[in-house]
Design a protein around this motif. Sequence first.
Motif, PDB file in Angstrom:
ATOM      1  N   LEU A 171       0.842  -1.197   0.000  1.00 60.60           N
ATOM      2  CA  LEU A 171       0.000   0.000   0.000  1.00 60.60           C
ATOM      3  C   LEU A 171       0.876   1.245   0.000  1.00 60.60           C
ATOM      4  N   ARG A 178       1.257   5.284   0.238  1.00 62.90           N
ATOM      5  CA  ARG A 178       0.570   6.525   0.593  1.00 62.90           C
ATOM      6  C   ARG A 178       1.606   7.645   0.530  1.00 62.90           C
ATOM      7  N   ASP A 179       1.254   8.674  -0.171  1.00 60.93           N
ATOM      8  CA  ASP A 179       2.145   9.829  -0.269  1.00 60.93           C
ATOM      9  C   ASP A 179       1.837  10.771   0.885  1.00 60.93           C
ATOM     10  N   ALA A 180       2.799  10.888   1.784  1.00 56.40           N
ATOM     11  CA  ALA A 180       2.622  11.819   2.904  1.00 56.40           C
ATOM     12  C   ALA A 180       3.013  13.208   2.407  1.00 56.40           C
ATOM     13  N   ASP A 224       3.774   8.898  13.240  1.00 55.09           N
ATOM     14  CA  ASP A 224       3.396   7.586  12.694  1.00 55.09           C
ATOM     15  C   ASP A 224       3.998   6.448  13.510  1.00 55.09           C
ATOM     16  N   TYR A 246       6.094  -1.747   7.704  1.00 54.65           N
ATOM     17  CA  TYR A 246       6.062  -0.327   7.336  1.00 54.65           C
ATOM     18  C   TYR A 246       7.408   0.095   6.754  1.00 54.65           C
ATOM     19  N   THR A 259       2.953  -1.239   4.203  1.00 53.27           N
ATOM     20  CA  THR A 259       2.550   0.142   3.937  1.00 53.27           C
ATOM     21  C   THR A 259       3.790   0.976   3.668  1.00 53.27           C
ATOM     22  N   THR A 296       5.243   4.620   2.976  1.00 51.80           N
ATOM     23  CA  THR A 296       4.948   6.043   3.087  1.00 51.80           C
ATOM     24  C   THR A 296       6.049   6.834   2.387  1.00 51.80           C
TER      25      THR A 296
END
Lengths: 607, 174
Positions: free
Chosen positions: A368, A370-372, A436, A515, A545, A547
């Motif tokens: 997954l 996700r662009d922080a 996070d 992560y 995930t 990031t």
Amino acid sequence: MTFSWSTTGTLSIASMDAALSVDTFPTGFQSALGRPPKIEIESLPLEAPVIKAVTLRIPRVVPKIISFTFPEAPTWGQPKAPVPPKPPTLSAGFVESPAETASATPAEGDAPKPEPRKLTRIKPPGDIIKLEDRLYYVLQPPLETLVRSDSLQFPFEPFPYQFAGVAFLYPRYAAILADEMGLGKTMQSITAVRMLVRSGEIRSCLLVCPKPLVTNWKREFSLWAPEIPVTIIEGDQARRRWQWTEANTPVRIANYELLMRDRDLLERSADGKPGLHFDLVMLDEAQRIKNINNTTSEIVRGISRSRQWALTGTPIENSPDDLVGIFEFLSPGYLRTGMTAKQMGELAGDYILRRTKEMVLTDMPPKLFRDAEIELSPQQQATYEMAENEGVMHLNEMGEQITIQHVFELVLRLKQICNFDPLTGASSKLERLVADMEEIAASGKKAIVFSQWVHALHKMMPALERFGPLQYHGQIPSAKRDPILKEFKENPKRHMILMSYGAGSVGLNLQFCEYVFLFDRWWNPAIEDQAINRAHRIGAKGAVTVTRMLAMGTIEERINQVLEHKRDIFNTVMEQTGAPGSLGLSQADIFGLFNLRTPKGPIKAAA
Amino acid sequence: MSVNSALAIGFLTLGEHSELGLFGGYLVLNVAGRPLEFHCTAPVKANRAQEILYGNTLRPYLYGEQIGQTLIKKAKANVGVVLTDVEHALSARPHIELPLAIVAADAASLSGPRLLPMKLGPHHLAVDVNYSADKAAINDRLSNLLDQLDLLEPFTRIREALEEAQKSARAQAA
């Protein structure tokens, strides 16, 4: 005459006159009775037609037989007693699929295990011409049969696509295994080497890999080919010379840097003395030889060898010409710079095997992204804007003197400011990372943080102290690296490891991490993918995930846009032709980041 | 090393090509399933006289007597059992000294009057009724190898090898 017996036992014979009186009458016929018959003989011809016999010959023709004999390698073990079925296992590299587990358990009354549904056969590559050689491969048993017969024992049941990878490598004299990171290139290549050694087809194999991966390879060999002795080339010069020339082991492992130091042993000397010969030379992270002019490339090309394999998850990092560099090792002259991607794809197709996780692991945990999107603090933003404005102004003032190096330096400077404000040390990214990590640590999970700069990793340490961070980068001595990884894996209080892209992006198995944080972005998405796949590997505990930290309104956002566009192009080209496109930032891309003019005219941002 | 370590197993199959005729292939494997020998025939075609005079017995003659026995006798390895997946090939049995059986995926395929069925682990086999002693010999020689041997799979290899050989012949002719 009559005979009679009396009651007293006396035989009486009575006689009487048998001459009866016969009266005759004259009829005139009697004289004819005494006259002999008159016989007349008539001959009749017996002429039948002559029957002609036709003989049909039915010879037993012996059909023409073509025979082939194959050597029986004594090192292929004979079958042993049946091995009890192995329990399903989750491990670093292999998962026994439920379907295969089920098929491995014999039904009552049927003693042997049924064959798995799909069998993996070895197919001869197109460049093997001789019929006898082709038949040798065609007639080999399916790999699953070898496993089942105990000829090859594995700690875990490989996936079907991994069998396919082994079947691809085994018959090839020149091959690139270009699977995406995490699919088990190591296991596949070790198994293929193992089969070649066991069948007597090779006696000496040289594996060249980056130095940090040497111990990893040794460990993997002991896991997947425990019966094959392995020598690590290391130590002082005298020791290495002995290891190169005298050590009687089928597999030697050397790192790229060592090749440079031991070049005189490997190459033919000026006076014609031959260098060492290997039946197989295998290059791990083979993208290192993409540039045919670099010394490493020259040295590996100079090693005498019969077979050559290249392992890389990124056969193309910057341009299709990278593939030309690798082919100069595999089959010199086969590909040429300037060929179109389509031409290269068609020519190289039989030599390259590339699978992605999406293609082969439909049950792999998801990755997954996700662009922080991080807003810099006002102070950090002000520092950034000042640096960019001044930098661009300076570049424009350089006019014709501007070079890619000048632009590159500005990009690096700005990216560093996006990480940490050089004046105050403030970092919006770090604040986000800490936030996070609170949740990740609280749930007992682990994370990897990647940065381009070691000093950025150092700066993060104080704020992350409570998460038990470890560091793994180029400044960590090789001897300390494995213990650090062990500590990270086994100590539940160690929730994160900080890594540089250079040291941590290849060859490590960290699938217990769920992560991944990309604190800053690398130039090339292929390198980022390698980093991410440290965690997103076979055996991953769950969804990974990722990031990606992006400082909004900065150079990072613009780089991201270019890289995303290139990633799309890469995927399109790979799907259609099998030849990858350019992934990294080109010179034009870097100039385009600031909409700069170069001596050749305006450069537009890639779009 | 087990008693069977030197034992080899022969796999015989035949196929018909609509134009070229019959092809036979004989693969000899060691007990680990690895190839030791492969023998195949050039295409064999019955002539008109054979077709007329052999009548219904033509195929058994060609499969067994002409092709089968020739291939089987060609092997140098110590073959202990010969298996086939073509019933007509059982006609080779009177001409060879080895036990010969047909293998099939299911028992229903082995119901012919000439066949004496047997089961060996999960495998369905049958021998020629006139050679019932073959059952015991086959059972004796193969029963402890069943864990590692799939008795049907090698026939796939032979067919692929025959295709390779035909491709090679075509390429040479071109």
